[in-house]
Design an enzyme around this catalytic site. Structure first.
Site, PDB file in Angstrom:
ATOM      1  N   ASP A  62       0.830  -1.211   0.000  1.00 48.80           N
ATOM      2  CA  ASP A  62       0.000   0.000   0.000  1.00 48.80           C
ATOM      3  C   ASP A  62       0.857   1.251   0.000  1.00 48.80           C
ATOM      4  O   ASP A  62       1.527   1.538   0.991  1.00 48.80           O
ATOM      5  CB  ASP A  62      -0.898  -0.034   1.254  1.00 48.80           C
ATOM      6  CG  ASP A  62      -1.803   1.173   1.352  1.00 48.80           C
ATOM      7  OD1 ASP A  62      -2.029   1.838   0.326  1.00 48.80           O
ATOM      8  OD2 ASP A  62      -2.280   1.457   2.460  1.00 48.80           O
ATOM      9  N   ASP A  72      -1.217   6.826  -6.858  1.00 51.99           N
ATOM     10  CA  ASP A  72      -1.675   5.835  -5.881  1.00 51.99           C
ATOM     11  C   ASP A  72      -2.095   4.553  -6.573  1.00 51.99           C
ATOM     12  O   ASP A  72      -3.066   4.529  -7.312  1.00 51.99           O
ATOM     13  CB  ASP A  72      -2.854   6.396  -5.079  1.00 51.99           C
ATOM     14  CG  ASP A  72      -3.323   5.399  -4.032  1.00 51.99           C
ATOM     15  OD1 ASP A  72      -2.504   4.585  -3.585  1.00 51.99           O
ATOM     16  OD2 ASP A  72      -4.514   5.426  -3.687  1.00 51.99           O
TER      17      ASP A  72
END
Ligand code: NAG
Ligand code: NAG
Ligand code: NAG
Length: 483
Positions: free
Chosen positions: A107, A324
């Site tokens: 992540d 992201d």
């Protein structure tokens, strides 16, 4: 463990932690870095693969997960709601002595590394999301890390730097540092802050292993939300993340890169650290990182969007965009998205389909009966102009997604106004090698064939059908070829 808004807000404004002092003068690092296996959670190589879902179901669910983030409560006006949620990709690693092999979500939108240490495997329900399919209950975690079976497991005391720097922690009896960590979509985990030896097996180099002692991580005992995987590895920009902890060793440096295999392909790819994270493919474009309102996020300047000779400039010369891989869709400032949709609609000669308002996708086509190549040929490239003069070309694969049989939609949605930032999501990054260098403060993008980037997939080494199922051998208990 109630996810109070105060706690969430504290977690969202993650403060970095000085962890460098916790690392040993490790002798086990390879000076040129290392690569680990990196697989999409829905690919057949993933233990979390659900064979009952069609490829389109998987895309719908991934879009739904995007919106679960977009729709997270936003009382605090920070940019993080959309991005503080996990990647859709899992990284392979080995923890403890002897090592346990785990597949953890990687992540870029958070910092804490945590593993599931709960033998009961308790889960709460995932947050609801928009789209056609109701949220399924999360599958149980596959592998539980049992600290009592490892010789190298240690607890971290309450007075340690790491414990004091956690966004939310308390001190339990016996000087045990208990952490509480909240994600923007309402997911949360708690457990004991600990250290352990992490071993990374590098298939690219004959299964050579890289052993890193004293990595700070959370040994998770409770967790609520939609996570899959055996844990989560934070790769954010702050001090607590794995990339920062590894980078405390000068020969590795604070850098990593990944190559995202397209959703439709079963192959694994690589997540690279250290020198191996250099993005050197022809046409690589490097743009500087700019200060982010939340330090965890990798923010760059988006200057323009171009289709053919039509160029649309960002308002106020440039607008921030978070890179992201944990968000599926790309979210663009409306001032850029509206003219882009108009331009594409004028150029793409395919039969229109009604927009998917439920998915907030403004431009769709009926492509039933057309082959992938025929469709791609009708979709013009979109060029993103970035800070420092860099340009990244988005091909049809990066801009459009088939949301159901025969329906193709632009995979770009308007950025919620409160965010005041664009997001470059993972559809836009498919088949790109993306490298983050925290020391040089840059992000580099290059077009790549990601399914071929991982040695186990390369036809010269293994038959093409073998890649997805090829087990990664357990690492040797002792470090092998590290220098
Ligand atoms: C992160 O670590 C660096 C290097 O050790 C240190 O200078 C910096 O102050 C730390 N940041 C925070 C927010 O703790
Ligand atoms: C992925 O694997 C599944 C099951 O083995 C197979 O049905 C599917 O065609 C494969 N997809 C691709 C793109 O190779
Ligand atoms: C797409 O076009 C085909 C004919 O080419 C038609 O049969 C089908 O109903 C259309 N689908 C949608 C969703 O409009």
């Amino acid at each position: 463990m109630p996810a109070t808004t105060t706690a969430i807000s504290r977690a969202l404004l993650l403060v970095g932690v000085v962890l460098t002092a916790q690392l040993c003068g490790c002798t086990a690092y390879g000076g040129d870095g290392f690569s680990v296996e990196f697989i999409h959670r829905d690919s057949v190589g993933s233990p979390f693969h659900d064979p009952s879902l069609t490829a389109h179901d998987r895309v719908l669910r991934a879009l739904g997960r995007s919106y679960a983030r977009a729709d997270a409560p936003s009382a605090h006006g920070v940019v993080s709601e959309l991005t503080s949620t996990p990647f859709e990709y899992l990284m392979a690693m080995n923890v403890g002595t002897p090592p346990t092999r785990l597949l953890a979500i990687a992540d870029t939108g958070s910092d804490l590394v945590w593993l599931n240490c709960n033998k009961k495997g308790a889960h709460g329900p995932g947050p609801a999301f928009a789209g056609d399919t109701p949220t399924p209950p999360p599958p149980p975690p596959r592998v539980v890390f049992d600290p009592s079976k490892s010789k190298t497991y240690r607890l971290v005391g309450c007075d340690s730097v790491a414990c004091r720097e956690l966004p939310d922690s308390s001190c339990a009896a016996g000087d045990k540092c208990t952490y509480y960590y909240y994600y923007g979509d309402g997911s949360a985990t708690s457990g004991l802050l600990s250290t352990e030896t992490f071993t990374f097996a590098d298939n690219a180099r004959g299964k050579r292993t890289t052993r890193v002692p004293n990595v700070n991580f959370g040994c998770g005992t409770t967790f609520v939300g939609s996570f899959i995987g055996d844990g989560l590895v934070g790769l954010g920009n702050s001090n607590l993340s794995l990339v920062t902890q590894l980078g405390a060793h000068a020969s590795v440096g604070r850098r990593f890169s990944y190559c995202l295999v397209p959703y439709s392909i079963n192959a694994s790819s690589a997540l690279n650290f250290g020198a191996r994270a250099a993005v050197t493919e022809p046409g690589a474009a490097t743009t500087p990182l700019v200060p982010s309102r939340v330090k965890t996020y990798y923010t760059i300047d988006l200057v323009s969007v171009k289709v053919g000779h039509a160029t649309y400039k960002a308002p106020h010369r440039s607008s921030p965009a978070i890179v992201d891989s944990g968000t599926t869709l790309t979210f663009l400032d409306k001032a850029l998205l509206d003219p882009l949709v108009k331009e594409l609609a004028g150029r793409i000669k395919l039969p229109k389909a009604p927009p998917r308002a439920d998915l907030r996708l403004p431009l769709c086509y009926n492509v039933s009966g057309l082959r992938e190549g025929q469709i791609a040929a009708k979709i013009p490239d979109v060029k993103l102009g970035l800070g420092g003069g860099a340009a990244v070309t988005l091909k049809a694969l990066n801009t459009f997604v088939v949301v159901q049989e025969g329906t193709l939609c632009l995979a770009i949605a308007p950025a919620p106004e409160r965010l005041r930032t664009s997001i470059i999501g993972n559809i836009a990054q498919q088949n790109m090698h993306v490298g983050y260098d925290l020391d040089k403060r840059t992000v580099t993008f290059a077009a790549a064939d990601c399914a071929r980037s991982y040695p186990a997939n390369a036809p010269a080494h293994a038959p093409a059908h073998a890649h997805a199922h090829a087990p990664v051998p357990a690492p040797a208990p002792a470090p092998s070829g590290s220098v």
